[in-house]
Scaffold this motif. Structure first.
Motif, PDB file in Angstrom:
ATOM      1  N   VAL A  95       0.417 -27.685   7.152  1.00  0.00           N
ATOM      2  CA  VAL A  95       0.520 -26.530   6.281  1.00  0.00           C
ATOM      3  C   VAL A  95       1.577 -26.440   5.017  1.00  0.00           C
ATOM      4  O   VAL A  95       0.957 -25.978   3.896  1.00  0.00           O
ATOM      5  CB  VAL A  95       1.191 -25.318   7.108  1.00  0.00           C
ATOM      6  CG1 VAL A  95       1.477 -24.041   6.504  1.00  0.00           C
ATOM      7  CG2 VAL A  95       0.215 -25.220   8.366  1.00  0.00           C
ATOM      8  N   PRO A  96       2.720 -27.165   5.044  1.00  0.00           N
ATOM      9  CA  PRO A  96       3.577 -27.085   3.984  1.00  0.00           C
ATOM     10  C   PRO A  96       2.863 -28.148   2.852  1.00  0.00           C
ATOM     11  O   PRO A  96       3.217 -27.881   1.690  1.00  0.00           O
ATOM     12  CB  PRO A  96       4.861 -27.570   4.193  1.00  0.00           C
ATOM     13  CG  PRO A  96       4.997 -27.446   5.834  1.00  0.00           C
ATOM     14  CD  PRO A  96       3.409 -27.493   6.439  1.00  0.00           C
ATOM     15  N   LYS A  97       2.179 -29.173   3.169  1.00  0.00           N
ATOM     16  CA  LYS A  97       1.809 -30.110   2.422  1.00  0.00           C
ATOM     17  C   LYS A  97       0.407 -29.291   1.779  1.00  0.00           C
ATOM     18  O   LYS A  97       0.157 -29.611   0.505  1.00  0.00           O
ATOM     19  CB  LYS A  97       1.140 -31.202   3.268  1.00  0.00           C
ATOM     20  CG  LYS A  97       0.622 -32.540   2.199  1.00  0.00           C
ATOM     21  CD  LYS A  97       0.313 -33.514   3.067  1.00  0.00           C
ATOM     22  CE  LYS A  97      -0.518 -34.520   2.188  1.00  0.00           C
ATOM     23  NZ  LYS A  97      -0.867 -35.824   2.992  1.00  0.00           N
ATOM     24  N   ALA A  98      -0.122 -28.421   2.293  1.00  0.00           N
ATOM     25  CA  ALA A  98      -1.140 -27.765   1.595  1.00  0.00           C
ATOM     26  C   ALA A  98      -0.901 -26.571   0.457  1.00  0.00           C
ATOM     27  O   ALA A  98      -1.592 -26.193  -0.324  1.00  0.00           O
ATOM     28  CB  ALA A  98      -2.072 -26.982   2.814  1.00  0.00           C
ATOM     29  N   GLY A  99       0.426 -26.097   0.592  1.00  0.00           N
ATOM     30  CA  GLY A  99       1.095 -25.055  -0.182  1.00  0.00           C
ATOM     31  C   GLY A  99       0.543 -23.874   0.146  1.00  0.00           C
ATOM     32  O   GLY A  99       0.159 -23.018  -0.921  1.00  0.00           O
ATOM     33  N   ILE A 100       0.421 -23.519   1.502  1.00  0.00           N
ATOM     34  CA  ILE A 100      -0.315 -22.302   1.806  1.00  0.00           C
ATOM     35  C   ILE A 100       0.570 -21.721   2.741  1.00  0.00           C
ATOM     36  O   ILE A 100       1.594 -22.268   3.061  1.00  0.00           O
ATOM     37  CB  ILE A 100      -1.805 -22.544   2.607  1.00  0.00           C
ATOM     38  CG1 ILE A 100      -1.399 -23.405   3.952  1.00  0.00           C
ATOM     39  CG2 ILE A 100      -2.842 -23.083   1.589  1.00  0.00           C
ATOM     40  CD1 ILE A 100      -2.801 -23.236   4.892  1.00  0.00           C
ATOM     41  N   VAL A 101       0.410 -20.344   2.748  1.00  0.00           N
ATOM     42  CA  VAL A 101       1.271 -19.647   3.661  1.00  0.00           C
ATOM     43  C   VAL A 101       0.518 -19.547   5.010  1.00  0.00           C
ATOM     44  O   VAL A 101      -0.299 -18.986   5.086  1.00  0.00           O
ATOM     45  CB  VAL A 101       1.730 -18.076   3.114  1.00  0.00           C
ATOM     46  CG1 VAL A 101       2.549 -17.360   4.450  1.00  0.00           C
ATOM     47  CG2 VAL A 101       2.658 -18.282   1.905  1.00  0.00           C
ATOM     48  N   GLY A 102       1.231 -19.989   5.918  1.00  0.00           N
ATOM     49  CA  GLY A 102       0.561 -19.704   7.226  1.00  0.00           C
ATOM     50  C   GLY A 102       1.453 -18.891   8.256  1.00  0.00           C
ATOM     51  O   GLY A 102       2.511 -19.372   8.466  1.00  0.00           O
TER      52      GLY A 102
END
Length: 262
Positions: free
Chosen positions: A173-180
């Motif tokens: 999730v952090p690597k993708a640069g998204i908010v989850g």
């Protein structure tokens, strides 16, 4: 939520995610949880391709009991446009489509012809974020697919039903640069926020011991809930709320655990 702008929604959601996105899972380390504080920074940036006043284009995956409730809340939020709905149950899908038509005056695209139709929804460039409410064994695969597709997501607890998948999510999730964000109910409760704040401020002195219970007065859940391979069993699917609060109060994760029962 009626007074929140698109940016407000993202910022507040990111703060909740940073506070304990996967705090209810024993698979995570304190260091892994702290990494999610970065999501607050991610949310400061506008969604790619959207102006400040543009609507957030949302896809819904799963329009059952929980998904139906989440859709109702989404439809009440100004600045949210439900673009597509995916569900393998024809009646659920049809009802979701009708609800969006009635509330927003347009017909969202429908997906439900195969088990992986949701990936077609995730691949669309006109969807910014997704809401996911499906059985627990599908959580991690879908959340990981969101990361691959670069889609922000709100998903139900638990984040995963195996340690391996939980660790994959913590990394992806952090690597993708998204908010989850994982939907732990108590994280959205004013009562819990106020009371835990008082505990942390030392109102009742140093914390020596604590007890928690999960009381079920409305009978057993039916269907996939009762199957361990689908739900992760009761100690995960239901009691994860309790574990999350214990972790929240103490600010750390367990060093040991034991169980007793039949």
């Amino acid at each position: 939520m009626s007074d929140f702008s698109r940016r407000d929604v993202l910022q507040h959601g990111a703060l909740l995610a940073g506070a304990g996105l996967f705090a209810g899972l024993p698979a995570c380390t304190p260091g892994a949880i702290r990494r999610f504080d970065l999501t607050a920074e991610i949310a400061q940036a506008p969604i790619k391709g959207l102006g400040e006043n543009a609507a957030v284009r949302v896809g819904l995956i799963g329009h059952g009991g929980r998904g139906g409730g989440l859709l109702g809340h989404a439809l009440k939020c100004p600045g949210v446009k439900v673009t597509a709905i995916c569900d393998m149950t024809p009646d659920h899908l049809a009802k979701g489509i009708e609800r969006v038509k009635e509330a927003q005056g347009h017909t969202p695209d429908a997906y439900g012809d195969d088990p992986y139709a949701y990936r077609t929804l995730l691949a669309r460039e006109d969807i910014d974020a997704v809401i996911i409410a499906v059985p627990c064994d599908l959580h991690a695969p879908m959340y990981l697919d969101c990361a691959k597709a670069g889609k922000h997501f709100y998903g139900e607890k638990p984040a995963a039903i195996t340690k391996t998948d939980a660790d994959k999510l913590v990394a992806a999730v952090p690597k993708a640069g998204i908010v989850g964000q994982i939907g732990f109910q108590r994280r959205a409760s004013v009562r819990y926020h106020e009371e835990i704040k008082l505990i942390k401020e030392g109102l009742i002195g140093d914390m020596l011991n604590g007890h928690a219970a999960w009381d079920n007065a409305w009978g057993p859940l039916r269907g996939w809930f009762g199957h361990m391979k689908r739900s992760g069993d009761w100690m995960l699917e239901q009691a994860c709320h309790t574990w999350d609060v214990l972790n929240w109060v103490t600010g750390t994760l367990p060093v040991a655990a034991y169980g007793a029962g039949r």
